[in-house]
Scaffold this motif. Structure first.
Motif, mmCIF file in Angstrom:
data_model
loop_
_atom_site.group_PDB
_atom_site.id
_atom_site.type_symbol
_atom_site.label_atom_id
_atom_site.label_comp_id
_atom_site.label_asym_id
_atom_site.label_seq_id
_atom_site.Cartn_x
_atom_site.Cartn_y
_atom_site.Cartn_z
ATOM 1 N N UNK A 29 0.674 -1.233 0.060
ATOM 2 C CA UNK A 29 -0.018 0.170 0.090
ATOM 3 C C UNK A 29 0.996 1.182 -0.026
ATOM 4 N N UNK A 30 1.806 1.192 0.838
ATOM 5 C CA UNK A 30 2.890 2.243 0.780
ATOM 6 C C UNK A 30 3.420 2.825 -0.457
ATOM 7 N N UNK A 31 4.166 1.501 -1.215
ATOM 8 C CA UNK A 31 4.504 1.887 -2.480
ATOM 9 C C UNK A 31 3.615 2.225 -3.669
ATOM 10 N N UNK A 32 2.325 1.847 -3.553
ATOM 11 C CA UNK A 32 1.374 2.204 -4.385
ATOM 12 C C UNK A 32 1.002 3.813 -4.116
ATOM 13 N N UNK A 33 1.067 3.945 -2.758
ATOM 14 C CA UNK A 33 0.625 5.526 -2.405
ATOM 15 C C UNK A 33 1.836 6.514 -3.088
ATOM 16 N N UNK A 34 3.166 5.886 -3.003
ATOM 17 C CA UNK A 34 3.993 6.893 -3.746
ATOM 18 C C UNK A 34 3.964 7.152 -5.122
ATOM 19 N N UNK A 35 3.275 6.292 -5.819
ATOM 20 C CA UNK A 35 2.975 6.424 -7.361
ATOM 21 C C UNK A 35 2.205 7.899 -7.361
ATOM 22 N N UNK A 36 1.201 8.149 -6.460
ATOM 23 C CA UNK A 36 0.415 9.430 -6.590
ATOM 24 C C UNK A 36 1.379 10.710 -6.543
ATOM 25 N N UNK A 37 2.294 10.545 -5.609
ATOM 26 C CA UNK A 37 3.130 11.732 -5.280
ATOM 27 C C UNK A 37 4.444 11.882 -6.198
ATOM 28 N N UNK A 38 4.575 10.732 -6.914
ATOM 29 C CA UNK A 38 6.037 10.817 -7.597
ATOM 30 C C UNK A 38 6.121 11.963 -8.362
ATOM 31 N N UNK A 39 5.270 12.075 -9.217
ATOM 32 C CA UNK A 39 5.303 13.460 -10.328
ATOM 33 C C UNK A 39 5.639 14.659 -9.369
ATOM 34 N N UNK A 40 5.087 14.725 -8.205
ATOM 35 C CA UNK A 40 5.518 16.279 -7.555
ATOM 36 C C UNK A 40 6.791 15.918 -7.047
ATOM 37 N N UNK A 41 7.253 14.768 -6.360
ATOM 38 C CA UNK A 41 8.739 14.621 -5.842
ATOM 39 C C UNK A 41 9.716 14.795 -7.090
ATOM 40 N N UNK A 42 9.292 14.097 -8.175
ATOM 41 C CA UNK A 42 10.429 14.430 -9.383
ATOM 42 C C UNK A 42 10.584 15.815 -9.752
ATOM 43 N N UNK A 43 9.625 16.571 -9.910
ATOM 44 C CA UNK A 43 9.480 17.916 -10.141
ATOM 45 C C UNK A 43 10.291 18.718 -8.857
ATOM 46 N N UNK A 44 10.027 18.634 -7.712
ATOM 47 C CA UNK A 44 10.849 18.890 -6.545
ATOM 48 C C UNK A 44 12.379 18.674 -6.597
ATOM 49 N N UNK A 45 12.621 17.129 -6.985
ATOM 50 C CA UNK A 45 13.912 16.902 -7.060
ATOM 51 C C UNK A 45 14.828 17.707 -8.203
ATOM 52 N N UNK A 46 14.151 17.699 -9.392
ATOM 53 C CA UNK A 46 14.760 18.306 -10.594
ATOM 54 C C UNK A 46 14.881 19.635 -10.683
ATOM 55 N N UNK A 47 13.817 20.483 -10.090
ATOM 56 C CA UNK A 47 13.828 21.961 -10.060
ATOM 57 C C UNK A 47 14.227 22.478 -8.761
ATOM 58 N N UNK A 48 14.293 21.818 -7.478
ATOM 59 C CA UNK A 48 14.556 22.458 -6.241
ATOM 60 C C UNK A 48 16.038 21.747 -5.892
ATOM 61 N N UNK A 49 15.838 20.494 -5.411
ATOM 62 C CA UNK A 49 16.938 19.681 -4.835
ATOM 63 C C UNK A 49 18.171 19.562 -5.757
ATOM 64 N N UNK A 50 18.104 19.310 -7.061
ATOM 65 C CA UNK A 50 19.263 19.407 -7.957
ATOM 66 C C UNK A 50 20.062 20.817 -7.894
#
Length: 323
Positions: free
Chosen positions: A27-48
């Motif tokens: 269930x936890x891994x499936x939930x991450x799929x919903x926030x994956x686009x936001x996490x990807x955006x945050x990682x590319x445009x903020x963390x990196x």
């Protein structure tokens, strides 16, 4: 051969526990799929970009030629440059205008608007919030015209007999920094007011009724009930305003460009000049890292100072205003 009750319980419970843990993990891994686009955006445009800035701060780099490692030389220059120390002092002065004054004004307006009952009150609340939704560039250009030597402010002052106090507010060394600070106060107080109004709505009305029965006036009610219950909202407002004050660039750049002289220069102005005008990306990155750490430290201090304490009235806790 008999099996003890504890052993049977263990044997029986283990498959269920495994199924529960495995299902929870799935269930936890499936939930991450919903926030994956936001996490990807945050990682590319903020963390990196943050990681690249930290790496660049240890190099001498102009954006075109090969970067040269210089160790901590850029950070040494940041802390030893008198101009940068003056800019940090200007930022601390602006904290009063961008954070303290908006919170005080927002508390006063929220307390007033929560008590009065007049027609069109929602309209007045929306009008007071307008500065927050306007573009900073638009705000800067508008106020640059208002505060000009031949602008409306000086015209009004001359009309009411205060012409001797008229000046070029953004062009005078003594008034430029307070004038820019006043613009920030005008922008930020609406946000604070809305946050506090939202917190006041969550306070139990029976607390005010009990206070009135005890003979408390409006000021006593505000100090004893409203302020303790608004501690979380005050903390959020201060964090947002302090962050805006320390990273502020567009208002200052579009009104004074750091002038006259360096009387309104702040770290963000020097970061922009070093990065895009002087092509000193390593120096600019070091200043950006130091400014980010300064913001985190000040925000952490504010968060610690305004954390929920045991002295908050229990009645205010039950009201839902404090969480």
């Amino acid at each position: 051969m008999t099996v003890s009750s504890a052993t049977r319980a263990t044997v029986v419970a283990t498959p269920r526990g495994r199924r529960r843990r495995s299902s929870f993990t799935a269930y936890s891994w499936s939930s991450l799929l919903y926030v994956a686009p936001a996490l990807l955006f945050f990682g590319v445009f903020v963390i990196y970009p943050i990681c690249i800035s930290v790496q660049t701060s240890f190099y001498e780099y102009d954006g075109l030629t090969v970067a040269t490692p210089v160790g901590a030389a850029n950070y040494v220059a940041v802390f030893t440059d008198p101009a940068l120390r003056e800019a940090l002092l200007h930022s601390l002065v602006l904290l009063f205008f961008y954070a303290v004054l908006p919170v005080v004004i927002g508390l006063g307006l929220a307390g007033l608007l929560s008590r009065i009952r007049i027609y069109g009150l929602t309209f007045f609340r929306a009008v007071l919030f307008i500065p927050q939704v306007l573009s900073s560039v638009v705000v800067a250009v508008a106020w640059r015209g208002i505060l000009a030597s031949d602008g409306p402010l000086n015209s009004v002052m001359q009309a009411v007999g205060l012409g001797s106090f008229a000046t070029s507010w953004l062009g005078d060394f003594d008034t430029a920094l307070p004038a820019v600070g006043g613009i920030g106060t005008w922008v930020q107080y609406g946000l604070c007011m809305v946050l506090f109004l939202g917190g006041i709505v969550g306070i139990d009305r029976s607390l005010y009724e009990a206070a009135r029965l005890d003979g408390a006036g409006a000021i006593r009610e505000f100090r004893a009930i409203t302020l303790p219950a608004l501690r979380p909202q005050i903390s959020i407002a201060l964090i947002l305003c302090i962050t805006f004050a320390l990273r502020n660039f567009d208002i200052i750049w579009n009104t004074t460009r750091g002038g006259p002289g360096t009387s309104t220069a702040v770290p963000s102005v020097y970061i922009y000049q070093d990065a895009f005008q002087n092509r000193a990306l390593g120096q600019a990155s070091a200043m950006a890292v130091v400014l980010t750490l300064l913001i985190l430290v000040i925000v952490g201090i504010v968060q610690f100072a305004l954390r929920e304490r045991s002295d908050v009235p229990r009645a205010a806790r039950r009201s839902g205003g404090v969480r």
